[in-house]
Design an enzyme around this catalytic site. Structure first.
Site, PDB file in Angstrom:
ATOM      1  N   LYS A 214      60.884 -23.172   3.290  1.00 51.07           N
ATOM      2  CA  LYS A 214      61.426 -22.642   4.542  1.00 51.07           C
ATOM      3  C   LYS A 214      62.727 -23.343   4.924  1.00 51.07           C
ATOM      4  CE  LYS A 214      58.617 -21.608   7.949  1.00 51.07           C
ATOM      5  NZ  LYS A 214      57.712 -21.710   9.128  1.00 51.07           N
ATOM      6  N   GLU A 220      59.780 -32.136  -3.164  1.00 49.98           N
ATOM      7  CA  GLU A 220      59.274 -31.725  -4.465  1.00 49.98           C
ATOM      8  C   GLU A 220      59.910 -30.405  -4.901  1.00 49.98           C
ATOM      9  OE1 GLU A 220      55.900 -33.936  -2.323  1.00 49.98           O
ATOM     10  OE2 GLU A 220      57.451 -32.466  -1.819  1.00 49.98           O
ATOM     11  N   GLY A 275      52.321 -22.949   6.606  1.00 52.84           N
ATOM     12  CA  GLY A 275      52.395 -22.889   5.147  1.00 52.84           C
ATOM     13  C   GLY A 275      51.118 -22.414   4.496  1.00 52.84           C
ATOM     14  N   ARG A 276      49.987 -22.940   4.935  1.00 49.33           N
ATOM     15  CA  ARG A 276      48.717 -22.585   4.301  1.00 49.33           C
ATOM     16  C   ARG A 276      48.240 -21.198   4.716  1.00 49.33           C
ATOM     17  NH1 ARG A 276      48.461 -26.568   7.847  1.00 49.33           N
ATOM     18  NH2 ARG A 276      47.124 -26.468   9.700  1.00 49.33           N
ATOM     19  N   GLU A 361      43.416 -29.152   5.540  1.00 50.73           N
ATOM     20  CA  GLU A 361      44.657 -29.406   6.255  1.00 50.73           C
ATOM     21  C   GLU A 361      44.571 -28.857   7.677  1.00 50.73           C
ATOM     22  OE1 GLU A 361      48.723 -29.743   4.210  1.00 50.73           O
ATOM     23  OE2 GLU A 361      48.866 -27.801   5.221  1.00 50.73           O
ATOM     24  N   HIS A 392      26.712 -25.770 -15.335  1.00 53.71           N
ATOM     25  CA  HIS A 392      26.618 -26.730 -16.435  1.00 53.71           C
ATOM     26  C   HIS A 392      27.462 -27.972 -16.145  1.00 53.71           C
ATOM     27  CE1 HIS A 392      24.422 -24.015 -19.190  1.00 53.71           C
ATOM     28  NE2 HIS A 392      25.010 -23.088 -18.458  1.00 53.71           N
ATOM     29  N   LYS A 512      55.049 -38.932   3.188  1.00 52.63           N
ATOM     30  CA  LYS A 512      56.362 -38.410   2.802  1.00 52.63           C
ATOM     31  C   LYS A 512      57.475 -39.308   3.339  1.00 52.63           C
ATOM     32  CE  LYS A 512      56.008 -34.118   4.308  1.00 52.63           C
ATOM     33  NZ  LYS A 512      56.315 -32.681   4.479  1.00 52.63           N
TER      34      LYS A 512
END
Length: 549
Positions: A214, A220, A275-276, A361, A392, A512
């Site tokens: 944004k 990153e 964001g999420r 979050e 399993h 961050k």
């Protein structure tokens, strides 16, 4: 802070329904699911709900109809309805950032009105969707050409967090509906290995990068974006090639233009989209390119169907509300610290990972909306894998371990890939797992099988492990949209009960900030004084020494 009228100031454990629930729990806590089913012949059909083509069986939970009524009363006292209505009305329910929360507007049909700050946002949403559709169609048809005149054959989405997890999950979930001539890849980790492995066999002349940030400043994402630019230009040579091989999902036009991307190919979204919660915004551009605009529209329509159900259905018949109430019940009264989500469809292999950000979050908070430290547990850890693989792996812990781990099983009546008896075997397993968790196997049942007495304790299954089963016809774009909205609104319900803000994420900031301080210290050729704790200082020194070697 604005819009504080929807904040419930009465502490959780002082709400009248909470006291009633605590008393009810004391009478129910030692009841076994075997006995609850034996006492109620209709339990398997009465403790269910169905809406919008989704059947929810919650009969295998350690609850009764009274439990659900009391939880619904607590939701009322917690202001769930008022908070929900405030969200749909565009009020600033994200109070710490003074923002509306309107991911529901991303899937609102044309003609619906959703306003915030005096403006209807739906026309803006559809303007972006129309631009996305036009671009997606040009890429899918081969009309969009790269710098050398070749059509695009690989799309690489560069993002992180919500700009990655949603698109990755949707791509895997809807691979059956994707245009197979196109390859999609996703780069998120700042670890150089991620970029190197995702691009090692690609041709820059046929590769399109979608840079999703944004602000166009995310560490990153922009580190990977600049690496991608260098990688592409090392072959293509001409800076003008950037405009043909990069597009942006961003609102920072100046930074996008400086990077070399044509701002005509910049797709924006709004500060009322977290964001999420953003996979159905322009962040979903890679999804739309893969499955096409019509299927993407179906995805949005599926989410909208659950939005309307959540907004209008009574609490005790409301699928996401019921799911949220049950999660709260186990965290608060049984001390559950995790919840497993177990989809029995291989296409949903990334769905649990997507839910990890959505849930943790959102509700991984320890301060209420009123700014008061909580004195109770909040969000559990969400995790899971597709069945039958998980059987399993970690199901041993769920069946015979010491932890209470509520499970969500997701089952489909029809498979997208009918092969022999595969789907019968898959479905038999999901139904059997719920039964085994609930009822277990007693020592007498083990002995009746002829097991040697010394082995009996090892083969006893206590049962009484709670689970829900969601039963859906088949996995389609529409159904994926429903599942996304279902869990979004379950998270919303839990947040209302715990009185936490589900739409900020200040917990991601500190690390961050400190990383920005550490980066130049790692790269310094001199030895500036380090002012961290003794552990961090030593770790930096060791890394710097290795870097110098």
């Amino acid at each position: 802070m604005t819009g504080s009228s929807f904040i419930t100031t009465t502490p959780l454990r002082e709400r009248p329904a909470f006291a009633a629930l605590a008393e009810h729990f004391a009478s129910l806590r030692d009841e076994h699911l075997r006995d609850l089913f034996a006492a109620d012949a209709d339990r398997g059909t009465s403790l269910t709900a169905e809406a919008e083509g989704i059947y929810l069986d919650y009969s295998k939970h350690r609850v009764t109809a009274e439990t659900i009524e009391l939880l619904a009363q607590l939701a009322d006292e917690s202001g769930l309805a008022a908070l929900r209505d405030a969200m749909f009305a565009g009020e600033h329910i994200n109070i710490t950032e003074d923002r509306a929360v309107l991911h529901v507007a991303l899937r609102a049909p044309k003609g619906q009105t959703i306003t915030t700050d005096g403006a209807d946002v739906v026309p803006d949403v559809h303007e972006v969707l129309d631009r996305m559709a036009d671009f997606a169609n040009r890429v899918r048809s081969g009309e969009w050409k790269g710098h050398t005149g070749k059509p695009i054959r690989t799309i690489v989405n560069i993002g992180i967090g919500g700009s990655d997890l949603g698109p990755v999950m949707a791509h895997e979930a809807l691979r059956h509906y994707s245009q197979r001539e196109l390859t999609l890849r996703f780069v998120s980790n700042v670890d150089g290995t991620d970029f190197a492995e995702k691009t090692h066999d690609l041709d820059p002349a046929e590769t399109l990068f979608i840079v999703s940030s944004k602000t166009f400043t995310t560490l990153e994402t922009m580190t990977n974006a600049h690496t991608a630019r260098e990688w592409a230009l090392a072959t293509l040579g001409d800076d003008a090639a950037v405009a043909k091989h990069f597009v942006a999902v961003s609102t920072n036009a100046d930074a996008v233009a400086e990077f070399g991307i044509d701002t005509a190919n910049m797709f924006g979204f709004w500060n009322w989209v977290g964001g999420r919660y953003s996979m159905e915004s322009a962040i979903g551009l890679s999804t739309m390119i893969a499955i096409g605009p019509d299927n993407f529209a179906d995805l949005l329509a599926g989410s909208h169907s659950i939005d309307e159900h959540f907004r209008t259905a009574p609490l005790t018949e409301n699928l996401p509300v019921l799911m949220g109430l049950l999660t709260f019940w186990y965290v608060e009264f049984f001390g559950a610290q995790t919840q497993a989500v177990l989809p029995y469809d291989q296409y949903l292999l990334r769905f649990p990972a997507y839910l990890q950000q959505l849930t943790m979050e959102s509700n991984g908070k320890s301060v209420t909306l009123a700014g008061v430290k909580v004195d109770y547990n909040t969000c559990p850890v969400y995790w899971g894998e597709p069945g039958t693989n998980g059987q399993h792996s970690f199901y041993q812990l769920i069946h015979q371990g010491t932890l209470v781990i509520p499970c969500d099983f997701i089952a489909f009546l029809h498979t997208l890939n009918p092969l022999g008896d595969h789907h019968d075997y898959l479905t038999a397993n999901v139904f059997a797992q719920g039964e085994a968790l609930a009822f277990g196997k007693t020592a007498d049942q083990v002995r009746a099988e002829g097991v040697a007495e010394e082995l009996v304790p090892f083969k006893v299954f206590d049962g009484n492990h709670p689970s829900s089963t969601l039963v859906i016809d088949k996995l389609t774009p529409y159904v994926l949209g429903q599942l996304v909205a279902l869990y979004e609104h379950s998270v919303f319900t839990q947040g209302a009960l715990w009185s936490v803000g589900s739409f900020d994420q200040w917990g991601v900031e500190l690390g961050k900030q400190l990383a920005q301080k550490v980066i130049p210290e790692l790269q310094s050729e001199s030895t500036p004084e380090l002012a961290h704790d003794s552990s961090t200082n030593e770790l930096i020194r060791r890394y710097r020494a290795a870097r110098e070697r």
